[in-house]
Design a protein around this motif. Structure first.
Motif, PDB file in Angstrom:
ATOM      1  N   ALA A  49     -14.332  22.985  -4.356  1.00 21.33           N
ATOM      2  CA  ALA A  49     -14.570  22.855  -2.918  1.00 21.33           C
ATOM      3  C   ALA A  49     -13.241  22.775  -2.174  1.00 21.33           C
ATOM      4  CB  ALA A  49     -15.392  21.607  -2.627  1.00 21.33           C
ATOM      5  N   PHE A  50     -12.837  23.699  -1.418  1.00 20.01           N
ATOM      6  CA  PHE A  50     -13.376  24.951  -0.946  1.00 20.01           C
ATOM      7  C   PHE A  50     -12.451  26.091  -1.362  1.00 20.01           C
ATOM      8  CE2 PHE A  50     -14.922  21.814   2.264  1.00 20.01           C
ATOM      9  CZ  PHE A  50     -16.265  21.898   1.930  1.00 20.01           C
ATOM     10  N   ARG A  51     -12.385  26.325  -2.648  1.00 16.81           N
ATOM     11  CA  ARG A  51     -11.516  27.393  -3.135  1.00 16.81           C
ATOM     12  C   ARG A  51     -12.082  28.750  -2.702  1.00 16.81           C
ATOM     13  NH1 ARG A  51      -9.013  28.630  -9.080  1.00 16.81           N
ATOM     14  NH2 ARG A  51      -8.365  30.673  -8.457  1.00 16.81           N
ATOM     15  N   PRO A  52     -11.269  29.585  -2.035  1.00 14.38           N
ATOM     16  CA  PRO A  52     -11.815  30.852  -1.540  1.00 14.38           C
ATOM     17  C   PRO A  52     -12.105  31.838  -2.676  1.00 14.38           C
ATOM     18  CG  PRO A  52      -9.654  30.385  -0.557  1.00 14.38           C
ATOM     19  CD  PRO A  52      -9.861  29.398  -1.659  1.00 14.38           C
ATOM     20  N   LEU A  55     -24.892  25.822   6.410  1.00 11.70           N
ATOM     21  CA  LEU A  55     -24.641  24.387   6.260  1.00 11.70           C
ATOM     22  C   LEU A  55     -23.167  24.062   6.491  1.00 11.70           C
ATOM     23  CD1 LEU A  55     -25.836  21.594   5.391  1.00 11.70           C
ATOM     24  CD2 LEU A  55     -24.972  22.118   3.110  1.00 11.70           C
ATOM     25  N   PHE A  56     -22.312  24.912   5.930  1.00  9.56           N
ATOM     26  CA  PHE A  56     -20.867  24.684   6.086  1.00  9.56           C
ATOM     27  C   PHE A  56     -20.493  24.709   7.571  1.00  9.56           C
ATOM     28  CE2 PHE A  56     -16.456  25.947   6.431  1.00  9.56           C
ATOM     29  CZ  PHE A  56     -15.820  25.189   5.462  1.00  9.56           C
ATOM     30  N   TYR A 104     -16.924  28.663   0.596  1.00 13.04           N
ATOM     31  CA  TYR A 104     -18.041  27.702   0.599  1.00 13.04           C
ATOM     32  C   TYR A 104     -19.144  28.106  -0.387  1.00 13.04           C
ATOM     33  CZ  TYR A 104     -19.577  31.615   3.307  1.00 13.04           C
ATOM     34  OH  TYR A 104     -19.846  32.902   3.657  1.00 13.04           O
ATOM     35  N   SER A 105     -19.192  29.401  -0.775  1.00 10.37           N
ATOM     36  CA  SER A 105     -20.431  29.805  -1.450  1.00 10.37           C
ATOM     37  C   SER A 105     -20.618  29.261  -2.857  1.00 10.37           C
ATOM     38  CB  SER A 105     -20.653  31.293  -1.442  1.00 10.37           C
ATOM     39  OG  SER A 105     -19.795  32.088  -1.573  1.00 10.37           O
ATOM     40  N   SER A 106     -19.537  28.830  -3.479  1.00  9.13           N
ATOM     41  CA  SER A 106     -19.713  28.279  -4.824  1.00  9.13           C
ATOM     42  C   SER A 106     -20.046  26.782  -4.790  1.00  9.13           C
ATOM     43  CB  SER A 106     -18.427  28.489  -5.626  1.00  9.13           C
ATOM     44  OG  SER A 106     -17.360  27.866  -4.953  1.00  9.13           O
ATOM     45  N   VAL A 107     -20.097  26.215  -3.584  1.00 14.17           N
ATOM     46  CA  VAL A 107     -20.221  24.757  -3.474  1.00 14.17           C
ATOM     47  C   VAL A 107     -21.650  24.371  -3.066  1.00 14.17           C
ATOM     48  CG1 VAL A 107     -19.117  22.705  -2.484  1.00 14.17           C
ATOM     49  CG2 VAL A 107     -17.848  24.859  -2.572  1.00 14.17           C
ATOM     50  N   ASN A 108     -22.273  23.470  -3.805  1.00 11.12           N
ATOM     51  CA  ASN A 108     -23.652  23.105  -3.461  1.00 11.12           C
ATOM     52  C   ASN A 108     -23.704  22.236  -2.192  1.00 11.12           C
ATOM     53  OD1 ASN A 108     -23.385  20.340  -4.094  1.00 11.12           O
ATOM     54  ND2 ASN A 108     -23.786  20.742  -6.269  1.00 11.12           N
ATOM     55  N   SER A 109     -24.912  22.108  -1.635  1.00 15.21           N
ATOM     56  CA  SER A 109     -25.068  21.471  -0.314  1.00 15.21           C
ATOM     57  C   SER A 109     -24.458  20.077  -0.268  1.00 15.21           C
ATOM     58  CB  SER A 109     -26.532  21.333   0.062  1.00 15.21           C
ATOM     59  OG  SER A 109     -27.241  22.425  -0.354  1.00 15.21           O
ATOM     60  N   LYS A 110     -24.743  19.306  -1.331  1.00 14.81           N
ATOM     61  CA  LYS A 110     -24.275  17.924  -1.342  1.00 14.81           C
ATOM     62  C   LYS A 110     -22.737  17.898  -1.282  1.00 14.81           C
ATOM     63  CE  LYS A 110     -24.894  13.828  -4.259  1.00 14.81           C
ATOM     64  NZ  LYS A 110     -23.808  13.810  -5.212  1.00 14.81           N
ATOM     65  N   LEU A 111     -22.143  18.728  -2.112  1.00 10.69           N
ATOM     66  CA  LEU A 111     -20.682  18.745  -2.182  1.00 10.69           C
ATOM     67  C   LEU A 111     -20.062  19.313  -0.905  1.00 10.69           C
ATOM     68  CD1 LEU A 111     -18.453  17.933  -4.141  1.00 10.69           C
ATOM     69  CD2 LEU A 111     -18.513  20.223  -5.109  1.00 10.69           C
ATOM     70  N   ILE A 112     -20.761  20.265  -0.276  1.00  7.71           N
ATOM     71  CA  ILE A 112     -20.232  20.803   0.995  1.00  7.71           C
ATOM     72  C   ILE A 112     -20.084  19.645   1.979  1.00  7.71           C
ATOM     73  CG2 ILE A 112     -20.863  22.151   3.063  1.00  7.71           C
ATOM     74  CD1 ILE A 112     -21.893  24.338   1.272  1.00  7.71           C
ATOM     75  N   GLU A 140     -20.116  16.307   1.453  1.00  8.07           N
ATOM     76  CA  GLU A 140     -19.157  15.285   0.991  1.00  8.07           C
ATOM     77  C   GLU A 140     -17.717  15.729   1.229  1.00  8.07           C
ATOM     78  OE1 GLU A 140     -21.747  13.638  -2.750  1.00  8.07           O
ATOM     79  OE2 GLU A 140     -19.776  14.479  -3.180  1.00  8.07           O
ATOM     80  N   THR A 141     -17.444  16.998   0.905  1.00 10.69           N
ATOM     81  CA  THR A 141     -16.054  17.460   0.991  1.00 10.69           C
ATOM     82  C   THR A 141     -15.612  17.588   2.450  1.00 10.69           C
ATOM     83  OG1 THR A 141     -16.472  18.653  -1.050  1.00 10.69           O
ATOM     84  CG2 THR A 141     -14.422  19.164   0.062  1.00 10.69           C
ATOM     85  N   ILE A 142     -16.536  18.002   3.316  1.00 12.59           N
ATOM     86  CA  ILE A 142     -16.146  18.095   4.736  1.00 12.59           C
ATOM     87  C   ILE A 142     -15.819  16.699   5.280  1.00 12.59           C
ATOM     88  CG2 ILE A 142     -16.972  18.653   7.073  1.00 12.59           C
ATOM     89  CD1 ILE A 142     -18.371  21.107   5.835  1.00 12.59           C
ATOM     90  N   PHE A 143     -16.596  15.713   4.884  1.00 11.73           N
ATOM     91  CA  PHE A 143     -16.303  14.341   5.349  1.00 11.73           C
ATOM     92  C   PHE A 143     -14.960  13.862   4.778  1.00 11.73           C
ATOM     93  CE2 PHE A 143     -20.987  14.189   6.152  1.00 11.73           C
ATOM     94  CZ  PHE A 143     -20.897  13.962   7.518  1.00 11.73           C
ATOM     95  N   LYS A 144     -14.739  14.178   3.515  1.00 10.86           N
ATOM     96  CA  LYS A 144     -13.471  13.790   2.883  1.00 10.86           C
ATOM     97  C   LYS A 144     -12.299  14.477   3.597  1.00 10.86           C
ATOM     98  CE  LYS A 144     -13.328  14.050  -1.818  1.00 10.86           C
ATOM     99  NZ  LYS A 144     -13.011  14.742  -3.096  1.00 10.86           N
ATOM    100  N   MET A 145     -12.527  15.711   3.946  1.00  7.52           N
ATOM    101  CA  MET A 145     -11.479  16.498   4.609  1.00  7.52           C
ATOM    102  C   MET A 145     -11.170  15.926   5.993  1.00  7.52           C
ATOM    103  SD  MET A 145     -11.662  20.582   5.088  1.00  7.52           S
ATOM    104  CE  MET A 145     -10.423  21.489   5.975  1.00  7.52           C
ATOM    105  N   LYS A 146     -12.230  15.549   6.681  1.00  8.06           N
ATOM    106  CA  LYS A 146     -12.044  14.991   8.030  1.00  8.06           C
ATOM    107  C   LYS A 146     -11.223  13.693   7.961  1.00  8.06           C
ATOM    108  CE  LYS A 146     -12.779  13.700  12.305  1.00  8.06           C
ATOM    109  NZ  LYS A 146     -12.083  14.232  13.431  1.00  8.06           N
ATOM    110  N   LYS A 147     -11.563  12.871   6.960  1.00  8.20           N
ATOM    111  CA  LYS A 147     -10.847  11.599   6.802  1.00  8.20           C
ATOM    112  C   LYS A 147      -9.354  11.889   6.550  1.00  8.20           C
ATOM    113  CE  LYS A 147     -11.156   7.223   4.261  1.00  8.20           C
ATOM    114  NZ  LYS A 147      -9.939   7.218   3.473  1.00  8.20           N
ATOM    115  N   ALA A 148      -9.117  12.809   5.625  1.00  6.00           N
ATOM    116  CA  ALA A 148      -7.727  13.132   5.289  1.00  6.00           C
ATOM    117  C   ALA A 148      -7.013  13.717   6.499  1.00  6.00           C
ATOM    118  CB  ALA A 148      -7.706  14.126   4.124  1.00  6.00           C
ATOM    119  N   TYR A 149      -7.705  14.604   7.226  1.00  4.55           N
ATOM    120  CA  TYR A 149      -7.108  15.250   8.395  1.00  4.55           C
ATOM    121  C   TYR A 149      -6.736  14.212   9.462  1.00  4.55           C
ATOM    122  CZ  TYR A 149      -6.623  18.611  12.245  1.00  4.55           C
ATOM    123  OH  TYR A 149      -6.152  19.350  13.307  1.00  4.55           O
TER     124      TYR A 149
END
Ligand code: PLP
Length: 490
Positions: free
Chosen positions: A133-136, A400-401, A468-476, A478-487
């Motif tokens: 998540a989120f390797r292109p 979803l992404f 985003y396409s290899s990442v399941n809904s839950k991880l999408i 979770e990772t966006i929230f993690k990214m926002k925190k880091a950002y």
């Protein structure tokens, strides 16, 4: 294990009769040395005593005595009913010291091409990336029909003839090339003879073969800017003169490229990499006209045409060409998964002999077991079914992404949702340097590639390329929230 360790034992002192009165001590000692310096590594199974005795032309009881001594000293484990195994890390520290150290010496210099690849590895290296998540560039790996593939592979091995285990046709299996030709007729309106199709391990392999066949030092090569870094690196390693081509909302702006006698143009028209721009039909025709005038070849890398042409298909440049000026690159590494290593190219007739000769004398051919399995996968219509599932899942994940990302980041990072491929670009504020941000995010467990790394001249743009396409809904989520925190902490 029935491997022959005679060589290892000899190089660790076995047979040195001068210093040993008893053969079993000599054997024990040479195995011990091999264990300590890790020539025989942890968990390796030693040959059965009967086999080693035969190989060394000594008695079995001598081998057993040596093995038992090693067991006593805990270098070796005896597992009843299974055999003797090298025990784990008792002498870790000692062994560590013996681990092959780089020797400082004088060696032949690395070639200019080798050095060019080494220099450019920084641009593409994803060694430190953990997770997906989120390797292109990855399709939904989690829905690949592993069981179906396994059954087809098993069928192959169940029915294999010994003749199939020999050297195979360099260009690929006839039946697979035939099936690919039919597949391309349906999906890309491509008409070609199957003898023009060459099976490779993927688009990069195809590109490598054809650039070796065509490009000499200082030859001009037109490359879209931004572009696929591996393609740039390949041409750069051959010391080609790279002529960047600007991209606008219709795709490549070929008429403004500064070059005299280009040999080829490398383009990704279905889904410009990485901007996601689809080349208009006018630009495709313009490119063909330009190539004809300049006597140039066009390399059409249609790496993800299954995704990018699903809703609004557009003719491939190959299908619009009537001068055999286009080399078409296709791959199954995107639709199925990158580890399958199967792709193909369609080449003009005049290149077939050269590419065959080059291929035959370098990488040979793709494993027939994989080719046959893919062939059966296509014939049983599993490929079409899988394609539909992949599209369905990718569309769901994209929605979803977009939804989650936009609501979490609001307007801090603006997504370009037009990309029809497997990734999305988020535009950053000018003052944020994308490489530094991407590095920071990687440390926080979020993968996003800096947009600027895809540019081949000074015209860099700031952004994040996210798959985003290899990442399941839950991880999408979770990772966006993690990214926002880091950002926010950045
Ligand atoms: C533009 C482009 N072409 C081709 C490929 C696929 O290459 P391969 O088939 O060698 O995996 C990629 C992979 O990321 C790509 O981005």
């Amino acid at each position: 294990m029935h491997f022959n360790i005679k060589n290892i034992l000899t190089s660790h002192g076995f047979g040195n009769k001068i210093n040993y009165q008893n053969i079993y001590i000599n054997l024990y000692d040479s195995i011990k040395r091999a264990i300590i310096n890790r020539t025989l590594d942890e968990n390796v199974k030693l040959p059965p005593s009967r086999v080693l005795a035969q190989d060394l032309e000594i008695s079995r009881s001598t081998v057993i005595k040596a093995y038992e001594l090693l067991v006593l000293e805990k270098y070796v484990l005896s597992i009843p009913g299974s055999g003797y195994y090298i025990a784990s890390t008792k002498h870790k520290k000692m062994r560590h010291n013996f681990k092959a150290q780089p020797v400082k010496g004088k060696y032949p210099s690395i070639s200019k091409r080798g050095n060019a690849f080494r220099k450019n590895i920084q641009l593409i290296s994803s060694k430190s990336e953990k997770g997906i998540a989120f390797r292109p560039g990855l399709p939904p790996l989690d829905i690949f029909p592993v069981q179906q593939w396994k059954h087809l592979m098993n069928d192959y091995w169940r029915n294999v003839r010994s003749s199939q285990l020999s050297y195979s046709n360099t260009l690929g299996l006839e039946s697979l090339r035939e099936n690919i030709s039919n597949y391309l007729k349906i999906y890309r309106n491509i008409d070609c003879n199957s003898d023009q199709i060459i099976i490779t391990t993927g688009s990069l392999h195809s590109l490598s073969l054809l650039s070796d066949a065509l490009i000499d030092k200082k030859d001009e090569v037109v490359i879209e800017n931004p572009t696929y870094p591996h393609a740039f690196n390949l041409f750069d390693s051959l010391k080609a003169k790279i002529c960047p081509a600007h991209i606008d909302e219709e795709g490549i702006v070929i008429n403004k490229v500064k070059c005299k006698t280009p040999k080829l143009v490398y383009t990704t028209p279905s889904n410009q990499y990485p901007t996601g721009i689809k080349m208009s039909i006018n630009r495709r025709l313009e490119l063909l006209k330009w190539a004809s005038k300049k006597n140039t070849l066009i390399v059409e890398d249609d790496y993800d045409h299954e995704f990018s042409n699903w809703e609004n298909p557009i003719s491939s440049i190959f299908s619009l060409d009537n001068q055999e000026r286009v080399i078409y690159l296709g791959t199954f590494n995107k639709l199925l998964h990158p580890s399958i290593r199967l792709g193909y190219m369609i080449v003009p007739h005049y290149l077939i002999d050269t590419i065959t000769a080059l291929y035959e004398q370098s990488s040979r051919f793709v494993s027939p077991s994989v080719q046959e399995t893919l062939n059966a996968f296509i014939e049983k219509d599993y490929l079409n079914k899988h394609l539909r599932s992949v599209i369905e899942v990718s569309v769901e994940r994209k929605e979803l992404f977009l939804e989650t990302f936009n609501s979490v980041f609001e307007n801090e990072i603006i997504l370009d949702s037009n990309n029809t491929g497997l990734h999305i670009i988020g535009k950053l504020k000018d003052e944020i340097e994308d490489k530094a941000l991407a590095n920071y995010l990687a440390k926080k467990g979020v993968i996003a590639h800096p947009f600027s790394k895809y540019f081949i001249d000074g015209s860099k743009k700031n952004g994040l390329v996210m798959g985003y396409s290899s990442v399941n809904s839950k991880l999408i989520k979770e990772t966006i929230f993690k990214m926002k925190k880091a950002y926010s902490e950045y």
